[in-house]
Design a protein around this motif. Structure first.
Motif, PDB file in Angstrom:
ATOM      1  N   ASP A 214     -21.735   6.964 -13.456  1.00  0.00           N
ATOM      2  CA  ASP A 214     -22.339   6.205 -14.558  1.00  0.00           C
ATOM      3  C   ASP A 214     -21.928   6.735 -15.931  1.00  0.00           C
TER       4      ASP A 214
ATOM      5  N   THR B  29     -32.720   5.097  -3.775  1.00  0.00           N
ATOM      6  CA  THR B  29     -31.313   5.039  -4.153  1.00  0.00           C
ATOM      7  C   THR B  29     -31.143   5.836  -5.437  1.00  0.00           C
TER       8      THR B  29
ATOM      9  N   ALA C  21     -23.327  10.735  -8.588  1.00  0.00           N
ATOM     10  CA  ALA C  21     -24.026   9.560  -9.129  1.00  0.00           C
ATOM     11  C   ALA C  21     -23.965   9.547 -10.655  1.00  0.00           C
TER      12      ALA C  21
ATOM     13  N   ASN D  88     -29.372   4.583  -8.019  1.00  0.00           N
ATOM     14  CA  ASN D  88     -28.901   3.625  -9.024  1.00  0.00           C
ATOM     15  C   ASN D  88     -29.492   3.878 -10.401  1.00  0.00           C
ATOM     16  N   ARG D  89     -30.724   4.333 -10.454  1.00  0.00           N
ATOM     17  CA  ARG D  89     -31.409   4.491 -11.738  1.00  0.00           C
ATOM     18  C   ARG D  89     -31.575   5.962 -12.120  1.00  0.00           C
TER      19      ARG D  89
ATOM     20  N   THR E 269     -23.598   0.478 -17.733  1.00  0.00           N
ATOM     21  CA  THR E 269     -24.159   0.516 -16.382  1.00  0.00           C
ATOM     22  C   THR E 269     -25.220  -0.561 -16.200  1.00  0.00           C
TER      23      THR E 269
ATOM     24  N   ASP F 155     -25.201  -3.856 -13.582  1.00  0.00           N
ATOM     25  CA  ASP F 155     -26.228  -4.046 -12.553  1.00  0.00           C
ATOM     26  C   ASP F 155     -27.003  -5.348 -12.705  1.00  0.00           C
TER      27      ASP F 155
END
Length: 275
Positions: free
Chosen positions: A72, A101, A68, A103-104, A136, A140
């Motif tokens: 990024d 998730t 992950a 994502n952050r 990133t 998004d």
């Protein structure tokens, strides 16, 4: 059983650094799921016991964190090389995943790099992290239909001073002191000579258009003007502030029409507001 408690329990068990048995008994895990409810959650599979199933997730967790963050921060991964794994371990220990998730997960990387002493040169890495985080975030963000150039040009001259330009949601402005952008340009080309970290100020606007991310250099004066617009100032105030600045951050009267035309054609604006 509340779904939120189950998610927190699974997270506490999976990220626990000890054995599976220790993870199941850990205070963090028991806080969210009483022992009497564990049997309803941990079910065996045809080939694995409940503890073995949890162990699979524990073994996968570090790899998922690595993937992950590498997705990024490809520039940071490339620069640190083998030490990137060490960075991932240190960062996720300080800022473990809190959501369902990943994502952050990397949102705090620049701030983390600014406080650590293990990886160097620290200022260059911070700038590289800030730039990659902006990329990133822009990716998004939702896309908004760009403002048509004719719509801007149709605004009557007397009303321009009290007009606000609305920037697209994906727009990010990044001012950096090191050559992080130049380094990032070479990351995907192993045959390219990668520049060594050097102090070199640059001003960049990052934005998303038609599902692609763009990074555009700006002059110091243009950066300040676009920053004022993004902060919601009316154009009259934007111009006045720019003409009052000194040195490289001061614009000339001929710059504004050219900049606004270029930025509108690039899709940096999505609307106008008139006072």
């Amino acid at each position: 059983m509340k779904l939120g408690n189950l998610q927190k329990w699974m997270q506490a068990v999976v990220v626990h650094p000890g054995s599976t048995a220790e993870a199941l008994r850990s205070p963090a895990a028991r806080k969210h799921l009483p022992a009497k409810e564990i049997q309803s959650v941990l079910l065996p599979s045809p080939t694995l016991s409940p503890a073995e199933r949890i162990a699979v997730y524990q073994e996968m967790y570090p790899l998922r964190m690595y993937d992950a963050l590498a997705a990024d921060y490809p520039g940071l991964e490339h620069f640190l090389g083998e030490r990137f794994r060490e960075f991932v371990v240190a960062y996720t220990a300080a800022h473990p995943s809190r959501g369902y998730t990943l994502n952050r997960l990397g949102d705090r990387v620049p701030a983390f790099l600014a406080k650590q002493r293990r990886f160097s040169p620290r200022p260059f890495l911070v700038d590289l992290g800030r730039l990659e985080l902006a990329l990133t975030e822009a990716f998004d963000e939702r896309e908004a239909p760009p403002l048509d150039v004719s719509a801007f040009e149709a605004i009557p001259q007397p009303k321009l001073a009290k007009t606000r330009l609305i920037t697209v949601p994906s727009l990010r402005l990044v001012e950096i002191d090191w050559n992080a952008g130049a380094y990032l340009d070479t990351v995907r080309d192993e045959n390219h000579d990668h520049p060594k970290p050097l102090r070199k100020a640059s001003y960049l606007v990052v934005f998303r258009r038609k599902f692609a991310i763009y990074r555009m250099p700006l002059s110091a004066a243009a950066f300040q003007v676009l920053e004022d617009i993004a902060q919601g100032r009316v154009l009259g105030q934007v111009v006045q502030r720019s003409l009052a600045r000194r040195g490289v951050r001061r614009a000339s009267p001929d710059d504004f029409a050219r900049w606004f035309r270029q930025w509108t054609s690039e899709g940096l604006f999505c609307g106008v507001k008139r006072a």
